[in-house]
Design an enzyme around this catalytic site. Structure first.
Site, PDB file in Angstrom:
ATOM      1  N   HIS A  17      39.815  37.956  41.649  1.00  4.98           N
ATOM      2  CA  HIS A  17      40.572  36.939  40.897  1.00  4.98           C
ATOM      3  C   HIS A  17      41.368  36.058  41.870  1.00  4.98           C
ATOM      4  O   HIS A  17      41.357  34.832  41.763  1.00  4.98           O
ATOM      5  CB  HIS A  17      41.597  37.589  39.957  1.00  4.98           C
ATOM      6  CG  HIS A  17      41.026  38.389  38.824  1.00  4.98           C
ATOM      7  ND1 HIS A  17      41.415  39.670  38.564  1.00  4.98           N
ATOM      8  CD2 HIS A  17      40.121  38.065  37.861  1.00  4.98           C
ATOM      9  CE1 HIS A  17      40.781  40.119  37.486  1.00  4.98           C
ATOM     10  NE2 HIS A  17      39.980  39.174  37.044  1.00  4.98           N
ATOM     11  N   LYS A  41      42.451  44.669  22.090  1.00  4.35           N
ATOM     12  CA  LYS A  41      41.854  45.301  23.270  1.00  4.35           C
ATOM     13  C   LYS A  41      42.852  46.258  23.910  1.00  4.35           C
ATOM     14  O   LYS A  41      43.997  45.890  24.147  1.00  4.35           O
ATOM     15  CB  LYS A  41      41.467  44.199  24.274  1.00  4.35           C
ATOM     16  CG  LYS A  41      40.429  44.620  25.266  1.00  4.35           C
ATOM     17  CD  LYS A  41      39.903  43.408  26.010  1.00  4.35           C
ATOM     18  CE  LYS A  41      39.339  43.802  27.371  1.00  4.35           C
ATOM     19  NZ  LYS A  41      39.010  42.635  28.176  1.00  4.35           N
ATOM     20  N   ARG A  90      30.175  35.711  39.205  1.00  5.82           N
ATOM     21  CA  ARG A  90      29.821  36.805  40.102  1.00  5.82           C
ATOM     22  C   ARG A  90      28.316  36.956  40.252  1.00  5.82           C
ATOM     23  O   ARG A  90      27.805  37.093  41.330  1.00  5.82           O
ATOM     24  CB  ARG A  90      30.404  38.130  39.585  1.00  5.82           C
ATOM     25  CG  ARG A  90      31.857  38.271  39.894  1.00  5.82           C
ATOM     26  CD  ARG A  90      32.491  39.342  39.076  1.00  5.82           C
ATOM     27  NE  ARG A  90      32.629  38.905  37.695  1.00  5.82           N
ATOM     28  CZ  ARG A  90      33.461  39.444  36.837  1.00  5.82           C
ATOM     29  NH1 ARG A  90      34.190  40.462  37.188  1.00  5.82           N
ATOM     30  NH2 ARG A  90      33.550  38.979  35.615  1.00  5.82           N
ATOM     31  N   SER A 127      37.875  44.265  37.011  1.00  8.25           N
ATOM     32  CA  SER A 127      39.046  45.104  36.799  1.00  8.25           C
ATOM     33  C   SER A 127      38.669  46.466  36.223  1.00  8.25           C
ATOM     34  O   SER A 127      39.219  47.494  36.631  1.00  8.25           O
ATOM     35  CB  SER A 127      40.027  44.416  35.853  1.00  8.25           C
ATOM     36  OG  SER A 127      40.468  43.215  36.410  1.00  8.25           O
TER      37      SER A 127
HETATM   38  P1  ADP Z   1      37.256  41.190  34.762  1.00 13.93           P
HETATM   39  O1  ADP Z   1      37.653  42.461  34.106  1.00 13.93           O
HETATM   40  O2  ADP Z   1      35.765  40.977  34.700  1.00 13.93           O
HETATM   41  O3  ADP Z   1      37.829  41.019  36.105  1.00 13.93           O
HETATM   42  P2  ADP Z   1      38.849  39.032  33.602  1.00 13.93           P
HETATM   43  O4  ADP Z   1      38.810  38.550  32.211  1.00 13.93           O
HETATM   44  O5  ADP Z   1      40.166  39.545  34.078  1.00 13.93           O
HETATM   45  O6  ADP Z   1      37.752  40.098  33.740  1.00 13.93           O
HETATM   46  O7  ADP Z   1      38.359  37.910  34.601  1.00 13.93           O
HETATM   47  C1  ADP Z   1      38.711  36.597  34.412  1.00 13.93           C
HETATM   48  C2  ADP Z   1      37.780  35.702  35.184  1.00 13.93           C
HETATM   49  O8  ADP Z   1      37.992  35.895  36.587  1.00 13.93           O
HETATM   50  C3  ADP Z   1      36.305  35.983  34.993  1.00 13.93           C
HETATM   51  O9  ADP Z   1      35.793  35.321  33.886  1.00 13.93           O
HETATM   52  C4  ADP Z   1      35.732  35.410  36.250  1.00 13.93           C
HETATM   53  O10 ADP Z   1      35.641  34.006  36.102  1.00 13.93           O
HETATM   54  C5  ADP Z   1      36.787  35.674  37.273  1.00 13.93           C
HETATM   55  N1  ADP Z   1      36.510  36.818  38.122  1.00 13.93           N
HETATM   56  C6  ADP Z   1      36.821  38.101  37.906  1.00 13.93           C
HETATM   57  N2  ADP Z   1      36.441  38.881  38.935  1.00 13.93           N
HETATM   58  C7  ADP Z   1      35.868  38.057  39.846  1.00 13.93           C
HETATM   59  C8  ADP Z   1      35.264  38.236  41.123  1.00 13.93           C
HETATM   60  N3  ADP Z   1      35.158  39.438  41.673  1.00 13.93           N
HETATM   61  N4  ADP Z   1      34.780  37.140  41.754  1.00 13.93           N
HETATM   62  C9  ADP Z   1      34.872  35.942  41.170  1.00 13.93           C
HETATM   63  N5  ADP Z   1      35.414  35.705  39.972  1.00 13.93           N
HETATM   64  C10 ADP Z   1      35.910  36.736  39.322  1.00 13.93           C
END
Ligand code: ADP
Length: 159
Positions: A17, A41, A90, A127
């Site tokens: 993130h 959630k 990703r 996450s």
């Molecule tokens: P996650 O649990 O998949 O991390 P989130 O809803 O917190 O889900 O993620 C928000 C957004 O952050 C995702 O839609 C994506 O665009 C981006 N994101 C999450 N992890 C990554 C990563 N490892 N690399 C690039 N973008 C990411």
């Protein structure tokens, strides 16, 4: 002024993130990190905790702000003068869902979505996987900021 939003659950924020947020901060005048309030959630951290951790780990960026939102992202964008969403991609598996969301948001309110390819160092990172690995004692250092690592260890020790 170009203000963009990076939305998500951030339960908790990972280095994947942060990579996207910091790169967006280099491209746009202001980045709003928006934490989705989703009462249906089950999350490990409360919205307040997620916001607090994000504020701590983004405090060195002068143009990054952390807020929370519920309901439609396009409404949050309209209320905050945001014209575009920045998302990280990703893998191909992210693409189909993200494309639908992007097209819906454009159709609803002409909000654009810009995709950044993930840093290959973090392309496997989400996450939920970090939480699962940490829960069973795996080493997730280097995958989340140190501040978050401490909070994660403390929370999992409570269970
Ligand atoms: P996650 O649990 O998949 O991390 P989130 O809803 O917190 O889900 O993620 C928000 C957004 O952050 C995702 O839609 C994506 O665009 C981006 N994101 C999450 N992890 C990554 C990563 N490892 N690399 C690039 N973008 C990411």
């Amino acid at each position: 002024m170009q203000r963009v939003v990076c939305p998500g659950s951030f339960d908790p924020v990972t280095n994947g993130h942060l990579d996207i947020v910091s790169r967006a901060a280099g491209l746009y005048d202001e980045v709003v990190v928006a934490v989705l309030i989703n009462i249906t959630k089950r999350t490990l951290f409360t919205v307040d905790e997620r916001v607090e951790m994000l504020r701590e780990v983004t405090k060195s960026y002068g143009n990054v702000h952390v807020e929370r939102f519920h309901g439609l992202l396009v409404d949050f964008c309209a209320a905050n003068g945001i014209t575009a969403v920045v998302k990280g991609l990703r893998a191909v598996s992210d693409f189909e869902y993200e494309m639908q969301m992007a097209q819906m948001n454009y159709r609803l309110a002409k909000v654009e979505t810009l995709f950044m390819t993930t840093n290959p160092l973090y392309s496997f990172l989400r996450s939920s996987l970090v939480k699962d690995v940490a829960r069973y004692g795996g080493d997730v250092s280097g995958l989340v900021p140190d501040y978050v690592l401490e909070r994660l260890r403390a929370r999992l020790a409570e269970d």
